[in-house]
Design an enzyme around this catalytic site. Structure first.
Site, PDB file in Angstrom:
ATOM      1  N   SER A 144       1.870  -7.930  -0.445  1.00  0.00           N
ATOM      2  CA  SER A 144       2.706  -8.753   0.438  1.00  0.00           C
ATOM      3  C   SER A 144       2.236 -10.197   0.509  1.00  0.00           C
ATOM      4  O   SER A 144       3.000 -11.091   0.869  1.00  0.00           O
ATOM      5  CB  SER A 144       2.761  -8.155   1.843  1.00  0.00           C
ATOM      6  OG  SER A 144       1.492  -8.175   2.465  1.00  0.00           O
TER       7      SER A 144
ATOM      8  N   THR B  57       1.395  -4.595   4.426  1.00  0.00           N
ATOM      9  CA  THR B  57       1.243  -4.915   5.840  1.00  0.00           C
ATOM     10  C   THR B  57       0.624  -6.285   6.101  1.00  0.00           C
ATOM     11  O   THR B  57       0.705  -6.797   7.219  1.00  0.00           O
ATOM     12  CB  THR B  57       0.369  -3.859   6.537  1.00  0.00           C
ATOM     13  OG1 THR B  57      -0.927  -3.828   5.916  1.00  0.00           O
ATOM     14  CG2 THR B  57       1.014  -2.486   6.455  1.00  0.00           C
ATOM     15  N   ASP B  58       0.006  -6.903   5.090  1.00  0.00           N
ATOM     16  CA  ASP B  58      -0.730  -8.143   5.335  1.00  0.00           C
ATOM     17  C   ASP B  58       0.145  -9.240   5.928  1.00  0.00           C
ATOM     18  O   ASP B  58      -0.305 -10.017   6.774  1.00  0.00           O
ATOM     19  CB  ASP B  58      -1.376  -8.645   4.044  1.00  0.00           C
ATOM     20  CG  ASP B  58      -2.605  -7.839   3.655  1.00  0.00           C
ATOM     21  OD1 ASP B  58      -3.079  -7.047   4.495  1.00  0.00           O
ATOM     22  OD2 ASP B  58      -3.083  -7.995   2.522  1.00  0.00           O
TER      23      ASP B  58
ATOM     24  N   THR C  97       0.813  -1.215   0.000  1.00  0.00           N
ATOM     25  CA  THR C  97       0.000   0.000   0.000  1.00  0.00           C
ATOM     26  C   THR C  97       0.846   1.265   0.000  1.00  0.00           C
ATOM     27  O   THR C  97       0.483   2.264  -0.625  1.00  0.00           O
ATOM     28  CB  THR C  97      -0.936  -0.005   1.226  1.00  0.00           C
ATOM     29  OG1 THR C  97      -1.855  -1.102   1.109  1.00  0.00           O
ATOM     30  CG2 THR C  97      -1.724   1.285   1.332  1.00  0.00           C
TER      31      THR C  97
END
Length: 316
Positions: free
Chosen positions: A49, A81-82, A11
């Site tokens: 990710s 961030t996942d 992101t």
């Protein structure tokens, strides 16, 4: 002195239909030029990710090690961030240097009001070049908080305050331009990977109400290890206990809690399917490790000659 920046997408680097480079990212960060350290950029790739692999992350670690050998005072990696909590823990297991290895990203992309990427990147760079952050292994920096990789979790799907460490809290903060480390957890023994990770498949199984274990049938034929995300302090339905015991006889099976905080227990409950029953059947105590980190560690350990039970004992 310099900070080595490696970009992996996510992101933080998505602006509408355009993918931002490391130069784009750093150019949008007020104050970065006053850091006193040059930022040396390596754009690795730009992917969500969820498309990263452990092998790709280990390649980045190798590149980061070379940057440190060439004089970098620290490393920053930007990614989605996942899976950041998993990649951070993976890095923490294999990073051999005293220089900080900092991971960060964003929850709001640059086209939205109040994007958090620039502030996160600036804070991460400050931590990466700070002497106070040395000898702490891999760190996650978000919203001016510094988290140790072994404890950090993504706890919310959209909040910019998503990263937290439920069992310990942040170990430090970035205040104005100062990196303030409040506690220094001891670095634990890492893992020296000497084999192909692709040869070691580890399943993660989340136990649910009225679970009969039918989804575990044939697992020993396709996988080399299993992590169980059990109820509460490490419980499963009684019918599932012998199934897990049979698997533990042929592969390492790690017992963790699906709750997201706290440790599995060892000898408080005695019924069939309790933590003491499962440990007696040969399951390995995952301690305070959440299921996702336990899976990363087990897969790494299967690629070594290390004692698996001893490695997990560090987290009990």
């Amino acid at each position: 002195m310099s900070v080595a920046l490696f970009t992996l997408g996510g992101t933080i680097s998505v602006a509408g239909g355009r993918r931002l480079t490391g130069a784009d990212l750093t150019g949008a960060v007020p104050g970065l030029s006053e850091l006193g350290h040059a930022v040396e950029i390596q754009d690795i790739e730009s992917v969500p990710s969820g498309n990263l692999s452990m092998a790709k992350v280990l390649d980045v670690v190798d590149a980061a090690s070379k940057a440190v050998a060439d004089g970098a005072s620290g490393v920053v990696v930007t990614q989605g961030t996942d899976t950041l909590e998993e990649t951070a823990f993976l890095v923490d297991q294999v990073w051999p240097h005293s220089q900080p290895f900092v991971l960060t990203g964003a929850m709001r992309n640059p086209t939205l009001a109040g994007p958090d990427g620039p502030a996160n990147l600036l804070a991460a760079a400050r931590v990466a070049c700070s002497p106070a952050a040395r000898d702490l292994g891999a760190l996650v920096v978000f919203k001016e908080e510094i988290h140790a990789a072994r404890w950090v979790r993504k706890t919310h799907s959209t909040s910019t305050a998503t990263f937290a460490s439920p069992n310990a809290g942040p170990i430090g903060h970035v205040v104005e331009d100062r990196v303030r480390v409040l506690t220094r957890p001891l670095r634990l023994d890492g893992v020296h990977v000497r084999a192909d990770l692709d040869a070691n498949r580890v399943a993660l199984y989340t136990v649910t109400l009225d679970d009969d274990g039918v989804l575990l049938q044939g697992l020993a034929e396709t996988h080399q290890g299993l992590v169980v995300a059990a109820f509460g302090v490490g419980h499963v339905p009684a019918a599932l206990a012998p199934v897990l015991g049979e698997l533990a006889a042929v592969m390492p099976v790690v017992l963790t809690s699906r709750t997201g905080g706290g440790s599995v227990l060892r000898h408080t409950y005695k019924s069939v399917g309790s933590e003491s029953d499962l440990l007696q059947r040969g399951l390995i105590d995952g301690g305070f490790l959440d299921p996702y980190k336990a899976r990363v560690l087990l897969r790494l350990l299967l690629a070594t000659d290390d004692d698996i039970s001893a490695a997990f004992a560090q987290y009990q």
